[in-house]
Design a protein around this motif. Structure first.
Motif, mmCIF file in Angstrom:
data_model
loop_
_atom_site.group_PDB
_atom_site.id
_atom_site.type_symbol
_atom_site.label_atom_id
_atom_site.label_comp_id
_atom_site.label_asym_id
_atom_site.label_seq_id
_atom_site.Cartn_x
_atom_site.Cartn_y
_atom_site.Cartn_z
ATOM 1 N N TYR A 12 -15.896 15.523 -33.750
ATOM 2 C CA TYR A 12 -14.650 15.071 -33.150
ATOM 3 C C TYR A 12 -13.482 15.550 -34.021
ATOM 4 N N LEU A 14 -9.250 14.799 -34.337
ATOM 5 C CA LEU A 14 -8.071 14.067 -33.892
ATOM 6 C C LEU A 14 -6.899 14.439 -34.794
ATOM 7 N N GLY A 39 -9.019 6.765 -32.917
ATOM 8 C CA GLY A 39 -7.743 7.470 -32.978
ATOM 9 C C GLY A 39 -6.567 6.534 -33.159
ATOM 10 N N TYR A 43 -3.966 6.452 -36.438
ATOM 11 C CA TYR A 43 -2.512 6.520 -36.331
ATOM 12 C C TYR A 43 -1.874 5.300 -36.989
#
Length: 318
Positions: A12, A14, A39, A43
């Motif tokens: 993955y 991100l 994700g 963030y």
């Protein structure tokens, strides 16, 4: 019963905007991983650091500390207290080469939030006594409070980004992910190796002003890496380039033979701070201190248009 497909690890990737750059997270997890939730937590981790430690945000906890009166304890978030304490530690261990109290110098030279025109005369002689953070900042980690004992304008640009990378790592640790490479711009941290057993490969940028090109590759395994250099941010005055890293003692931009210093350390926060310290120390003092401390550092020296590399592994020239 779970199938072998469900157990298989998938790659993955991100990324998103933060701290004036971008964060990235490459990791391996099963097909059942809640990527959206991961994700969102990534963030949130870097956004929390940005909201606490940015000088570009007037509402940040750091801006609040800079504006606070002297000799008054101010409550701060635990993360900010940790970074300030670590910054003081590196400052002491580097003989003051790393100093968080360079905020006014950064501003005077046009690298601060106002992005004003550089004022080198003011930066060199603005008439105010310079107080290193080690002399004028008290950090109470247990009480999560900080006190300034003299006027200070703190700048965490040499350590906060590395801490942000560490927070990305801790975030993935919390999700039980044990194979990843996270970073913010050129500051990176890796956990374990890739599923095929190979180490994570990180490109080292060649310190050429205005040009992005790879100068080499380093392999990471349970390690962090950070680079400080004179080639990404600078101002030009009367035909002379001045890099963004400030020399605390001289109260001027750094001017020595070092084009870049890349540091490997267990945490990206410490790698980030030490990379800044070595840029200030220069090649002779920097190599000597890194050798004494048994550190892993790549020094890149500039000789006109030519570059020379000095690589220390466990403090010894490789």
């Amino acid at each position: 019963m779970k199938t072998s497909f469900e157990h298989a690890l998938q790659r993955y990737s991100l990324n998103g905007a933060t701290m004036g750059g971008r964060y990235t997270a490459i990791f391996y997890a099963t097909g059942q991983a809640d990527v959206a939730a991961i994700g969102a937590s990534l963030y949130a981790a870097v956004d929390r650091v940005d909201r606490q430690m940015s000088t570009w945000n007037a509402a940040s906890d750091l801006s609040r500390l800079n504006a606070a009166p002297e000799n008054t304890w101010l409550a701060v978030p635990q993360e900010l207290a940790l970074v300030l304490a670590a910054g003081l530690q590196v400052s002491r261990e580097s003989g003051g080469a790393f100093d968080m109290a360079v905020g006014q110098l950064v501003e005077d030279w046009g690298f601060g939030p106002s992005q004003g025109r550089p004022s080198p005369q003011i930066a060199a002689q603005h008439g105010k006594a310079y107080h290193p953070a080690t002399d004028a900042l008290d950090v109470d980690l247990a009480g999560r409070q900080v006190r300034k004992r003299a006027p200070l304008m703190l700048d965490l640009s040499g350590i906060a980004k590395g801490f942000g990378v560490d927070q990305l790592a801790h975030c993935l640790d919390g999700w039980g992910i044990d194979s990843y490479l996270v970073g913010i711009d050129g500051e990176m941290r890796a956990r374990s190796s890739r599923p095929d057993g190979k180490a994570w490969s990180v490109a080292i940028e060649k310190p050429t002003p205005g040009i992005r090109e790879i100068g080499g590759v380093m392999e990471l395994h349970d390690m962090a890496i950070a680079t400080s250099g004179d080639y990404r941010r600078w101002v030009e005055i009367d035909g002379t380039r001045h890099a963004h890293t400030m020399h605390p003692a001289l109260r001027l931009p750094v001017s020595n033979r070092l084009a870049a210093a890349t540091v490997l350390a267990p945490s990206c926060m410490l790698a980030d701070a030490w990379a800044t310290a070595f840029m200030v120390l220069g090649d002779a003092e920097g190599v000597a201190l890194a050798s004494k401390r048994g550190m892993d550092v790549l020094f890149v020296l500039r000789h006109g248009a030519a570059l020379e590399e000095i690589l220390l592994v466990d403090g010894k020239i490789a």
